[in-house]
Design an enzyme around this catalytic site. Structure first.
Site, PDB file in Angstrom:
ATOM      1  N   CYS A  11      -3.758  -7.314  19.227  1.00 60.08           N
ATOM      2  CA  CYS A  11      -4.826  -6.356  18.941  1.00 60.08           C
ATOM      3  C   CYS A  11      -4.239  -5.047  18.434  1.00 60.08           C
ATOM      4  CB  CYS A  11      -5.671  -6.098  20.190  1.00 60.08           C
ATOM      5  SG  CYS A  11      -4.765  -5.226  21.488  1.00 60.08           S
ATOM      6  N   CYS A  14      -1.504  -3.355  20.509  1.00 61.04           N
ATOM      7  CA  CYS A  14      -0.150  -3.890  20.285  1.00 61.04           C
ATOM      8  C   CYS A  14       0.462  -3.252  19.041  1.00 61.04           C
ATOM      9  CB  CYS A  14      -0.202  -5.404  20.097  1.00 61.04           C
ATOM     10  SG  CYS A  14      -0.886  -6.315  21.474  1.00 61.04           S
ATOM     11  N   ASP A 433      -1.430  10.925 -20.653  1.00 62.83           N
ATOM     12  CA  ASP A 433      -0.492  11.050 -21.761  1.00 62.83           C
ATOM     13  C   ASP A 433      -1.177  10.478 -23.007  1.00 62.83           C
ATOM     14  OD1 ASP A 433       2.003  11.281 -23.193  1.00 62.83           O
ATOM     15  OD2 ASP A 433       2.161   9.108 -22.973  1.00 62.83           O
TER      16      ASP A 433
END
Length: 858
Positions: A11, A14, A433
């Site tokens: 989960c 953890c 650019d």
């Protein structure tokens, strides 16, 4: 970035614990853990051993970084779902038997076998069945209690506590049944036998396993894009050795090897075609469905499909260096990194499980203290434990990021990190650019202007004939025009280049010339009204080339860089999204303004050096989040400076490395599409987080009986219902994220203006309206005053086009002491801005070294 695999996480708690453990390792700059892919990404100078020790000390498994493509593909193989299916089916069989014994007589009014009618034997049988189910799902208990003993409880801890509490309470009731039977009080034994919760103890892990299985299936689908890319990796190649074909593993191909590809086969490595013509299906890499025609000298990429002809090619990039491998790496990196929005869930997850355990204990004590039976209080406490879902919080962001990143990859838009996918939707200003980004980057013939209309055909034939031997970019435009229109050149002779002026040749004993306007005026009589007619073309940024046969002027051909076919559409879409567009270029002002006008950008800033682009980006950042789009080495500084760098896929490796997003198709229209996809992904994450929070905020008080107490509802949640609800919450989040697969990045109907407002727009225009051709911030000296700069004006002969301008500009700016130079071939001048004194002779020598003349320096 180093990537590893972490096992044993269940989960978000953890995930957070692993991150905290690794973050404390000396040398780690940053790290992120993905619950979705079980991956750990680490930035910094740190050994693998140190990372492994930290992960294992936190109580989780560690697998070293996989090396080969086969191992990477193997790592994504879904092995968890088959295991969970087996566990669930085994659990379900024993659970159904248990449910039949415990609830069957009451619900379906059938009689149990005689041997099971005794309360003690029935309770003992139920206990044994519950133990079998709990053993089948022992992973919840080993992981949960292990984490609990380390004072780092996770979701497994909640499941283990809920199931164990139900089991232990039922075990106590079993002793009570035997006690009353021993006393001979069978009625009391039957009565307390109704308070057994062995079915709850077995049901909780079974339903959570069901939820985990569904979640695993959903998670497997989110990684489908990455798996699909890996499936494209060719396994073999056909090498040509001494004219003999030999099939080898793609790992055995070396740079420089010659390989053959037949129709219908995949290209094994990146290469250059040596012989043959074909059509290559590049949809896997670029998303472009129409095959691209390829011939000798063209590049081909690994993983693409040869549709028609037989070709031979030379291996240029192999292994991890191929375009396909780099794309796989980018998509994989994005899955391993963490979006900023995920930090919200991380902070909550860190305290979520202990908080829920506290709520469960408090619920148990309050209900028990209110006079309710022990079994009722226990049921409420267990329901709180099993209904809370930290998994939904942990999955809310990564599943959406993975799916969104996969949708982008399928359409040729590569997000390098989860952060770049999130940030793209927040862009307010985009600087583009010009050459190679907004334009195609190669000059093309735009206008043919004969002196007399009947001379047009002769003008074209003469132009193609004389330019066929030239390497000049403008000459190549005319050569290409001749090939496209089937113009056969004359067999010209005595080809000579006039440095800075044009070229000459002879045909049929007569001299033919291609030259600039300056050379024409200097050496030949010409009608001014004809030249005036060409001024409009010059004002549009086009370069006029003049052609003569002997002393007779036949006419002029205009050449210019052309706008990309989708540029105008793409910029229009950006405006609809509320994004302010700026075009940055080193080209001269009139050329830039002509392209900008055609493309429809909001602002153009011309004649800007690479460091000047960076300064413009920095100034624009004062008004909002800025993205820079470029393709060349000169864009790398600006790409890095911007909040988000977007590289055109056909650009240089330097630009791609410096960017956060890569557009494989090099289309301007993919810029608004990347923003559209980002916004859709962020919206999906918000939905996921809302449902994850909403679920827990609503369901935890419901399980605790809070609403029943406040609103006097006659409702009590069964822990089994809570376990089912918990399982479905994670599945709901995953399924919601999978909806992104249906999202169309080309659909403009839902575009909303979320960029800068009109007030900021006017402020930007006002800021740059009075600036020169280059933007310079004030220097940060001790007096905080602008540095004084000297300038010199030079008169130069021989320049005939933008290419000449660029050569002179580059030569002058290479001189020590020169800050920058502004050059115009039309005016025949150069303005040189100096940081320190530079003598005239040095400047003159720099220009003359490029075969141009200097007549005056002021």
């Amino acid at each position: 970035m180093k990537k590893y695999t972490v096992t044993g996480m269940s989960c978000a708690a953890c995930q957070t614990r692993v991150e905290k453990a690794v973050q404390k390792v000396p040398g780690v700059k940053s790290c992120s853990v993905s619950l979705l892919t079980n991956s750990l990404a680490v930035e910094g100078e740190v050994s693998e051993t140190a990372v492994q020790e930290a992960v294992e000390k936190a109580g989780y498994g560690f697998i070293s970084d996989t090396k080969s493509e086969a191992q990477k593909e193997d790592a994504l193989e879904d092995r968890e779902t088959p295991k969970l299916k087996k566990r669930f089916l085994q659990s379900l069989v024993f659970l159904l038997v248990l449910m039949t014994l415990s609830m069957g007589p009451m619900l379906f009014h059938f009689s149990l076998p005689a041997v099971l009618r005794y309360p003690g034997i029935l309770a003992l049988t139920e206990m044994l069945l519950a133990i079998i189910v709990m053993l089948i799902n022992k992973k919840f208990f080993t992981s949960g209690f292990s984490a609990l003993f380390r004072l780092a409880p996770n979701m497994d801890s909640l499941v283990a506590l809920g199931s164990s509490a139900s089991f232990l309470y039922s075990l106590g009731v079993l002793y009570g049944i035997n006690y009353y039977l021993e006393l001979g009080n069978a009625e009391m034994a039957h009565q307390i036998g109704h308070h057994l919760y062995f079915e709850t103890a077995a049901m909780i892990p079974t339903l959570i396993t069901l939820g985990k299985m569904l979640e695993s299936i959903s998670k497997g689908r989110t990684t489908s894009a990455l798996k699909g890319l890996m499936d494209l990796s060719p396994k073999t190649a056909v090498l040509l050795k001494d004219g003999v074909e030999e099939t080898v593993s793609v790992d055995d191909v070396a740079v420089g090897d010659v390989f053959a590809v037949k129709p219908g086969e995949q290209i094994p490595v990146d290469g250059l075609i040596l012989s043959g013509r074909t059509a290559i299906d590049e949809s896997a890499l670029t998303g472009e469905s129409i095959p691209a025609d390829k011939e000798e000298g063209d590049k081909i990429s690994a993983g693409t499909l040869n549709r028609s002809g037989y070709i031979t090619a030379k291996a240029v990039r192999i292994g991890k260096d191929t375009s396909l491998s780099q794309i796989i790496e980018m998509v994989s990196d994005a899955a391993a990194t963490k979006a900023p929005i995920a930090r919200i869930a991380d902070k909550i997850s860190a305290v979520f499980v202990p908080f829920v355990m506290g709520i469960a204990l408090l619920t148990f004590l309050v209900v028990l203290g209110s006079g309710a039976e022990f079994s009722t209080a226990l049921s409420r406490g267990v329901a709180v434990l099993v209904i809370s879902c930290p998994c939904a919080l942990g999955l809310a962001t990564p599943v959406a990021i993975m799916v969104g990143n996969g949708v982008g990859a399928k359409n040729g838009i590569l997000f390098k990190t989860a952060s770049s996918l999130e940030e793209a939707g927040r862009v307010e200003i985009i600087a583009l650019d010009k050459t190679g980004t907004v334009t195609n980057g190669t000059p093309v013939v735009t206008d043919i202007v004969p002196v007399r209309e009947e001379k047009k055909e002769e003008l074209l034939k003469l132009a193609v004939s004389i330019e066929k031997n030239s390497e000049h970019p403008l000459a190549k435009a005319i050569q290409s025009y001749g090939e496209q229109n089937g113009i056969s050149p004359y067999p010209v002779e005595d080809f000579q280049a006039m440095a800075g002026h044009g070229i000459t040749a002879s045909y049929g004993g007569e001299k033919i010339i291609a030259c600039s306007e300056g050379y024409l005026r200097e050496h030949f009589p010409v009608k001014e009204d004809f030249l005036e007619n060409l001024n409009a073309l010059s004002a549009e940024g086009k370069t006029n080339l003049f052609f003569l046969r002997g002393e007779e002027l036949l006419g002029a051909i205009s050449v210019a860089d052309s706008l990309k076919t989708d540029a105008k559409e793409g910029i229009e879409e950006l405006k609809k999204q509320g994004v302010f567009t700026v075009m940055l270029t080193g080209d001269r002002k009139n050329t830039a303004e002509a392209i900008a006008k055609e493309a429809g950008v909001d602002l153009v800033i011309a004649e800007v050096l690479p460091d000047g682009k960076e300064e413009v980006i920095r100034k624009l950042q004062e008004f909002g989040k800025v993205a820079m789009v470029g393709d060349g080495i000169n864009d790398a500084i600006a790409l890095t400076r911007a909040d988000l760098g977007i590289a055109i896929g056909a650009g240089t490796d330097v630009a791609i490395d410096a960017a956060d997003i890569v557009l494989m198709k090099s289309n301007v229209s993919d810029i608004p599409r990347s923003i559209r996809l980002s916004r859709a992904t962020i919206h999906n994450i918000h939905e996921n987080l809302f449902w994850a929070f909403f679920y827990n905020v609503i369901c935890i008080p419901l399980a605790a009986g809070f609403y029943s107490a406040v609103f006097h509802w006659n409702f009590e949640m069964n822990p089994m219902v809570g376990a089912l609800a918990m399982s479905l919450s994670s599945v709901t989040v995953c399924l919601n994220a999978l909806r992104l697969n249906l999202f169309s990045i080309k659909d403009t109907k839902k575009d909303r203006k979320k960029g800068i407002g009109e007030e900021k727009r006017q402020a930007i225009l006002a800021e740059f309206s009075q600036k020169g051709t280059a933007i310079k911030d004030k220097s940060e000296n001790t007096e905080n005053q602008e540095e004084k700069r000297m300038e010199k004006k030079m008169e130069i002969t021989g320049m005939m086009c933008g290419h000449c301008e660029a050569r002179v500009k580059k030569a002058l700016e290479a001189v020590s002491g020169v800050d920058h130079a502004e050059v115009s071939h039309e005016n025949g001048t150069a303005t040189v801005f100096l940081k320190e004194e530079v003598d005239n002779a040095t400047l003159k020598a720099a220009v003359e070294a490029q075969d141009y003349g200097v007549t005056n320096i002021e």
